[in-house]
Scaffold this active site. Sequence first.
Site, PDB file in Angstrom:
ATOM      1  N   HIS A  86       1.200  -0.908   0.189  1.00 58.74           N
ATOM      2  CA  HIS A  86       0.052  -0.364   0.249  1.00 58.74           C
ATOM      3  C   HIS A  86       1.369   1.664   0.395  1.00 58.74           C
ATOM      4  CE1 HIS A  86       0.929  -0.404   4.130  1.00 58.74           C
ATOM      5  NE2 HIS A  86       0.252   0.730   4.676  1.00 58.74           N
ATOM      6  N   HIS A 135       1.258   4.349   1.411  1.00 54.55           N
ATOM      7  CA  HIS A 135       2.118   4.464   3.241  1.00 54.55           C
ATOM      8  C   HIS A 135       3.494   4.890   3.170  1.00 54.55           C
ATOM      9  CE1 HIS A 135      -1.426   3.948   5.679  1.00 54.55           C
ATOM     10  NE2 HIS A 135      -2.204   5.070   4.956  1.00 54.55           N
ATOM     11  N   ASP A 193       5.392   4.987   4.564  1.00 56.20           N
ATOM     12  CA  ASP A 193       6.916   3.551   5.776  1.00 56.20           C
ATOM     13  C   ASP A 193       6.641   2.606   5.217  1.00 56.20           C
ATOM     14  OD1 ASP A 193       3.861   3.431   6.579  1.00 56.20           O
ATOM     15  OD2 ASP A 193       5.044   2.721   8.207  1.00 56.20           O
ATOM     16  N   HIS A 224      -7.520  -0.973   5.649  1.00 57.60           N
ATOM     17  CA  HIS A 224      -6.303  -0.282   5.482  1.00 57.60           C
ATOM     18  C   HIS A 224      -6.081   1.716   5.402  1.00 57.60           C
ATOM     19  CE1 HIS A 224      -2.573   1.304   8.504  1.00 57.60           C
ATOM     20  NE2 HIS A 224      -2.435   1.353   7.151  1.00 57.60           N
ATOM     21  N   ASP A 235      -0.506  -3.279   6.384  1.00 58.98           N
ATOM     22  CA  ASP A 235      -0.700  -3.294   7.231  1.00 58.98           C
ATOM     23  C   ASP A 235      -1.591  -3.235   7.847  1.00 58.98           C
ATOM     24  OD1 ASP A 235       1.835  -2.139   8.005  1.00 58.98           O
ATOM     25  OD2 ASP A 235       1.095  -0.097   8.277  1.00 58.98           O
ATOM     26  N   HIS A 286       4.889  -4.764  10.990  1.00 60.59           N
ATOM     27  CA  HIS A 286       5.293  -4.165  12.262  1.00 60.59           C
ATOM     28  C   HIS A 286       5.509  -4.461  13.456  1.00 60.59           C
ATOM     29  CE1 HIS A 286       4.980   0.980  10.900  1.00 60.59           C
ATOM     30  NE2 HIS A 286       3.625   0.025   9.772  1.00 60.59           N
TER      31      HIS A 286
END
Length: 260
Positions: A56, A58, A60, A112, A131, A169
Site C-alpha cells: 500500500h 503509505h 513508511d 487500512h 498493515d 510492524h
Amino acid sequence: MFQIDALPAFSDNYIWLLQDHSTRRCAVVDPGDAAPVLAWLQAHGDWQLSDILITHHHPDHVGGVATLKAATGARVCGPARENIPARALALDDGADIEVLGRRFLIYALPGHTLGHIAYYQAEEGWLFCGDTLFAAGCGRLFEGTPEQMHHSLLRLAALPDATAVYCTHEYTLSNLHFARAVEPHNPAVAARFAEVSAWRAAGHISLPSTIGLEKASNPFLRCHETSVKQMVDEWSGTATHTAGQVFAGLRRWKDQFRAG
C-alpha cells in the site's frame, strides 16, 4: 535454499527480504527506507535485487522505492488502485505474479487503505499482508470502512492455519495487551503474551505469526466468539448483533486503548 529475513527500519517497521540462494537474487516487501536494503546488498556482494513488492501507498512502506529502483533496476510491483512510485506492474485482486521463481496470488484487502493488497504464496504458505493483519491485531482504518476491513480479515482467516503471516510492524506485544483486555480468560492469549514478552526482552522479533495462531489469539479474528461480543458490548454500552458490528466496536476500542 530460500530464506526470508526481516530488515528493521524506522522504529518498528520490518522490510521483508526474500532470498533465493541458488540464483543469488532477492526481493523486498515494503521498503519504506532504502538504506537497510542497500546496506544488505553492499554487504552481500553479487546479489541482485530483482523485485520490490508493495502492499500500500503509505510513506513508511514506499519511501525507499525510487532510490532502490534507481540503484538496482528492480521491478516495482504494487496495488493498481493506489499511486505507487516507479511502479512497473499494477496488481489487483486475483492476479498472480512470479517472483524469484515462485507464484504469488494477489488479494485485494481494502480497509487500512482502499487499494491495499497482499501477496500469498500457496505452496510455501507465505502471506505478506502489509498493515491489514498484524500479529494479534489489525491495521487502523485510514481509508476503508469497518465492513471492508472485517471482510478482508475474513478472507485471510480462511487461509490454511499453517500459513506464515509476514506483517510489517513490531506491534505484537502492544496488541496482546489489548487482546488480554478483550479475552482475559483465553489461555492462547495468555501463553502468547508470555512468549512474546520473553522474546522481546531478549531482543528477538515476534514474527512471522501463523493464521492458526491468529485465529486462536487475535480478537479481530474472533468477532464470532460470544465472549468477545460480550466484552465489546460492555465497553460500548450498546448491543451488537453481527460479527461485523463486533469488529467495528473492537476497532473503536483499540483506537482508544491504553495498556494499564
